[in-house]
Design a protein around this motif. Structure first.
Motif, short mmCIF file in Angstrom:
data_model
loop_
_atom_site.label_atom_id
_atom_site.label_comp_id
_atom_site.label_asym_id
_atom_site.label_seq_id
_atom_site.Cartn_x
_atom_site.Cartn_y
_atom_site.Cartn_z
N GLN A 1 0.83 -1.20 0.00
CA GLN A 1 0.00 0.00 0.00
C GLN A 1 0.87 1.25 0.00
O GLN A 1 0.57 2.23 -0.69
N THR B 1 1.30 4.31 -3.12
CA THR B 1 1.20 5.77 -3.03
C THR B 1 2.28 6.46 -3.84
O THR B 1 2.07 7.56 -4.35
N LEU C 1 -4.07 -4.22 -6.66
CA LEU C 1 -5.27 -3.92 -5.87
C LEU C 1 -5.09 -2.63 -5.08
O LEU C 1 -6.00 -1.80 -4.99
N ALA C 2 -3.90 -2.46 -4.49
CA ALA C 2 -3.64 -1.25 -3.71
C ALA C 2 -3.64 -0.02 -4.61
O ALA C 2 -4.17 1.04 -4.24
N TYR C 3 -3.05 -0.15 -5.80
CA TYR C 3 -3.01 0.98 -6.74
C TYR C 3 -4.42 1.32 -7.23
O TYR C 3 -4.80 2.49 -7.31
N GLU C 4 -5.21 0.30 -7.55
CA GLU C 4 -6.55 0.55 -8.07
C GLU C 4 -7.46 1.19 -7.02
O GLU C 4 -8.38 1.94 -7.36
N GLU C 5 -7.18 0.91 -5.74
CA GLU C 5 -7.94 1.58 -4.68
C GLU C 5 -7.68 3.09 -4.72
O GLU C 5 -8.61 3.90 -4.58
N LEU C 6 -6.42 3.45 -4.93
CA LEU C 6 -6.10 4.88 -5.06
C LEU C 6 -6.70 5.47 -6.33
O LEU C 6 -7.16 6.61 -6.34
N ASP C 7 -6.70 4.67 -7.39
CA ASP C 7 -7.25 5.15 -8.66
C ASP C 7 -8.74 5.44 -8.53
O ASP C 7 -9.24 6.46 -9.01
N ARG C 8 -9.46 4.56 -7.84
CA ARG C 8 -10.90 4.79 -7.64
C ARG C 8 -11.17 6.03 -6.80
O ARG C 8 -12.20 6.68 -6.94
N ALA C 9 -10.20 6.35 -5.93
CA ALA C 9 -10.35 7.55 -5.09
C ALA C 9 -9.86 8.81 -5.81
O ALA C 9 -9.87 9.90 -5.22
N THR D 1 -2.69 6.06 4.24
CA THR D 1 -1.33 5.55 4.29
C THR D 1 -0.35 6.58 4.82
O THR D 1 -0.35 7.73 4.39
#
Length: 438
Positions: free
Chosen positions: A318, A322, A344-352, A382
């Protein structure tokens, strides 16, 4: 009584594979047999992830979606068991050939925080002064013209080019004497500001051009002198682990020319000479050359270094995401190049809406956090708090190297004032600069 380290499945499996690859009999095994002995040592963690210690003495994580194996640091200390995996499904690029396990470890640290040693700096200063006394008519500037004034001899450019090409991550403290000694030769201020210089890694062909142009002009002695300057620079750089792997590679490419000046005489152009230089490097140095030979793999290994440098974080992937979120990715090509956990961690940031957001934040010192203060990164929750200066410099170097590798792969530009997450780390290091040698 000496404390005994707790047993770790990953450390144990790594030791077994290292011992096998170091055994002289490894070279006699067929690829099928090598794949078989590796497959039975694959580890499976409770979340179902499969891990293989393979090529380049690095761990690889299996992506269940498409079957690819991505270079990825393992979750050491996590419970794991040996799992069955069909050896026929292992791709050739994860099977060690032997020499790839002998790579120089090097260091991911940038040159912000821990300085280059005074001894190394003084040796390069002496070499640079001698180079600067050459005539620009005898040594015209045929590369690095965007860096140096037109009346600067190419011998100066040869020293600069060797330093920048050999550096793992050429991000320098603005007061780093190794950079300031070039001040009188510069055409314009270097990228960055007075606090940090964010410098590009030059392509090897720029170094080649300095030599081949003089050879084509019938100035063979000048061409030999330029090759010798590069070799001398690389020899000095060997003492710093941030330069050492690529300095060794440069030496192996250039020294044969010094022994046999006509070695490259029959080659048609600069690109042919570049290929000849690369072919001289032994297989044990192949990872140091990936930026020249395989940009896709080079980026993957840079990401590996970044995650590994962040092992102190609560969730290294995670935290790495960032930094990856700073990269320009208008075509959406980045996620597919990541292992599925990092993706998965990158796509979470992308969705945000937190990807591709680096604005090259200023590294002005006003408002720098006090020592020990946690740095909040551009992500919802993070936080990255390196435990010491060495760790912070290692993360900074790995993050910058990843940005440069991404640029080499996609053409994306690194902002002149650095990427946002890197600027945050600079704030942690800037008050600890080593400015005590003048």
């Amino acid at each position: 009584m000496t404390a005994v380290r707790p047993w770790d499945a990953f450390t144990s499996a790594e030791a077994e594979v290292r011992a096998m690859v170091a055994d002289p009999r490894w070279q006699g095994l067929s690829l099928h047999d090598r794949a078989h002995v590796l497959a039975v040592r694959i580890l499976v963690t409770p979340d179902g992830d499969r891990w293989l210690f393979g090529a380049h003495a690095r761990w690889h994580l299996h992506d269940p979606a498409d079957g690819r194996w991505h270079p990825a640091p393992p979750p050491r200390g996590t419970r794991a068991r040996q799992g069955r995996h069909p050896s026929a499904e292992l791709p050739l690029d994860v099977i060690p050939d032997g020499p790839d396990f002998l790579a120089e470890p090097g260091s991911t640290q940038a040159f912000i925080g821990p300085d280059v040693s005074e001894r190394l700096t003084e040796q390069l200063r002496v070499l640079l002064r001698a180079a600067g006394r050459k005539s620009e008519l005898e040594y015209p500037l045929t590369a690095f013209g965007e860096i140096f004034a037109s009346d600067v001899p190419s011998t100066v450019a040869a020293v600069w080019g060797a330093i920048m090409w050999c550096a793992y991550a050429p991000a320098f403290d603005g007061n780093e004497r190794l950079i300031t000694v070039f001040g009188e030769y510069l055409r314009r201020p270097l990228p960055g500001d007075e606090w940090v210089r964010w410098l590009p890694t030059p392509p090897l062909v720029d170094l080649v051009t300095l030599v081949t142009e003089r050879a084509r002009a019938g100035r063979s002695r000048a061409a030999l002198r330029l090759a010798a300057v590069m070799a001398d620079t690389a020899q000095i750089l060997l003492s710093d682990t941030r330069f050492r792997p690529r300095a060794l590679a440069l030496l192996t490419m250039v020294e044969p020319v010094l022994r046999e000046p006509t070695l490259d005489a029959g080659l048609d152009d600069d690109e042919a000479v570049r290929r000849a230089w690369l072919e001289r490097c032994p297989a044990r140095l192949c990872r140091a050359l990936m930026g020249e030979t395989d940009r896709e793999a080079h980026f993957s290994h840079a990401v590996y270094d970044l995650v590994e440098a962040l092992q102190f974080a609560r969730d290294p992937r995670q935290a790495a995401a960032t930094f990856l979120a700073d990269l320009s990715d208008s075509r959406g090509a980045l996620p597919a190049r990541l292992d599925h956990r990092l993706r998965l961690a990158y796509e979470e940031l992308d969705r945000a809406g937190l990807t591709g957001t680096s604005a090259g934040e200023s590294t002005e010192p006003d408002g720098f956090p006090v020592p020990g203060r946690v740095l909040t990164m551009p992500a919802p929750v993070t936080e990255v708090a390196p435990p010491d200066r060495a760790s912070a410099a290692a993360v900074l170097g790995a993050a910058y190297a990843t940005g440069l590798a991404w640029g080499g792969l996609t053409g994306a530009k690194v902002p002149e004032r650095g990427l946002a997450g890197q600027a945050a780390l600079v704030r942690r290091l800037i008050h600890e600069r080593d400015d005590d040698h003048f």
